[in-house]
Design an enzyme around this catalytic site. Structure first.
Site, PDB file in Angstrom:
ATOM      1  N   PRO A   2      55.614  34.729  42.408  1.00 16.53           N
ATOM      2  CA  PRO A   2      56.762  35.366  43.076  1.00 16.53           C
ATOM      3  C   PRO A   2      56.621  36.885  43.114  1.00 16.53           C
ATOM      4  CG  PRO A   2      57.436  34.321  41.006  1.00 16.53           C
ATOM      5  CD  PRO A   2      55.996  34.005  41.204  1.00 16.53           C
ATOM      6  N   GLU A   3      56.937  37.458  44.266  1.00 17.78           N
ATOM      7  CA  GLU A   3      56.890  38.904  44.434  1.00 17.78           C
ATOM      8  C   GLU A   3      58.330  39.433  44.521  1.00 17.78           C
ATOM      9  OE1 GLU A   3      54.085  39.967  47.552  1.00 17.78           O
ATOM     10  OE2 GLU A   3      52.928  38.157  47.194  1.00 17.78           O
ATOM     11  N   ARG A 112      52.218  26.265  33.846  1.00 17.11           N
ATOM     12  CA  ARG A 112      50.958  26.877  33.413  1.00 17.11           C
ATOM     13  C   ARG A 112      51.099  27.801  32.214  1.00 17.11           C
ATOM     14  NH1 ARG A 112      47.689  28.482  38.764  1.00 17.11           N
ATOM     15  NH2 ARG A 112      46.119  28.888  37.188  1.00 17.11           N
ATOM     16  N   ARG A 151      43.444  59.169  46.570  1.00 16.19           N
ATOM     17  CA  ARG A 151      42.985  57.838  46.113  1.00 16.19           C
ATOM     18  C   ARG A 151      41.866  57.312  47.005  1.00 16.19           C
ATOM     19  NH1 ARG A 151      44.757  56.538  41.365  1.00 16.19           N
ATOM     20  NH2 ARG A 151      46.466  57.957  40.968  1.00 16.19           N
TER      21      ARG A 151
END
Ligand SMILES: [Zn+2]
Length: 271
Positions: A2-3, A112, A151
């Site tokens: 889930p985000e 899990r 970056r």
């Protein structure tokens, strides 16, 4: 996993279900998923009351009346399910149970077992490493732009780094980059000001739309009420290898960026 939109949806559902409830007792069935150690975890939680349920990054945060916070990371398959009074059998794969004084209970279930529950003290800066909240006022174009500057990492990898911007995972990184027409492997620091503006906008846009649709159910994600999300029906690129790009109708490709499947359009994500 889930985000942000899925965790937000779960937290909102839980807020409706458990706000104000008092924790009567706690059962830890799998000790390694809680911290501090189970004895103290149970002792500290017992008798406390849930004052609010919210989200920070991909974490569900139960704010307690004592000032402590119960921070839950669902990871791959963790679920938080509220059971009605009188339920006798916990949800399958339940690792932790919070029993409320009204007879209802919260199951932390996880096939899990990667998910974690952590009880933190009022002053504990547990979120110090968590980056900017993309839907909050702190996520300004200026600050986002500042994070990107210099970056060399691919912009998609940058978006997944929870220490920079919080809550974005593989689905929404792919979708936001498509919407902003940016190539996922483009070094983050080389985006033009225009591209940064588009990406800043598309991140917020994609996340807001996904929250409205109660998240994306691509695996077994369901919210706190057991409902599936709806955003999987409107994805532009994620998981759509070989299908038509909704913008230019050419086929979506799948490549691998930093070991993660990455879906994008070679034709309209050139910048
Ligand atoms: Zn396209």
């Amino acid at each position: 996993m889930p985000e942000l939109p899925e965790v937000e949806t779960i937290a909102r559902g839980l807020a409706n279900a458990v706000d104000g409830k008092t924790i009567d007792s706690v059962t830890v069935l799998l000790p390694r998923v809680v911290s501090p150690e189970p004895k103290r975890f149970v002792a500290d939680l017992t008798g406390d009351r849930i004052a609010a349920v919210g989200r920070r990054g991909k974490f569900v945060v139960f704010s307690l009346a004592s000032g402590r916070q119960l921070v839950v990371h669902l990871r791959m398959t963790g679920r938080l399910i509220v059971q009605r009074a009188g339920a006798t059998v916990p949800e399958p794969y339940t690792n932790v149970l919070l029993h409320f004084s009204d007879g209802t209970r919260l199951c932390f279930a996880d096939v899990r077992t990667f998910g974690r529950m952590r009880l933190v003290g009022p002053e504990e800066p547990w979120a110090a490493e968590v980056g900017l909240e993309p839907l909050s006022g702190e996520f300004s174009l200026e600050r986002f732009s500042g994070l990107l500057a210099g970056r060399t990492t691919p912009v998609k990898v940058f978006l997944l780094d929870q220490r920079r911007v919080a809550g974005i995972g593989n689905i929404y990184a792919c979708e936001a980059l498509w919407e902003a027409r940016i190539r996922p492997t483009r070094p983050a620091g080389t985006l033009s000001m225009q591209a940064r503006r588009r990406l800043h906008h598309s991140i917020r846009d994609v996340l807001r739309r996904a929250i409205e649709m109660r998240g994306t159910s691509v695996d077994d994600y369901v919210d706190a009420e057991g409902l599936r999300g709806g955003f999987q029906n409107v994805l532009s690129v994620y998981g759509r290898h070989g299908k038509e790009c909704p913008r230019c109708a050419r086929p979506i490709v799948r490549t691998v960026v930093a070991q993660r499947g990455t879906w994008w359009c070679r034709d309209c994500q050139k910048r």
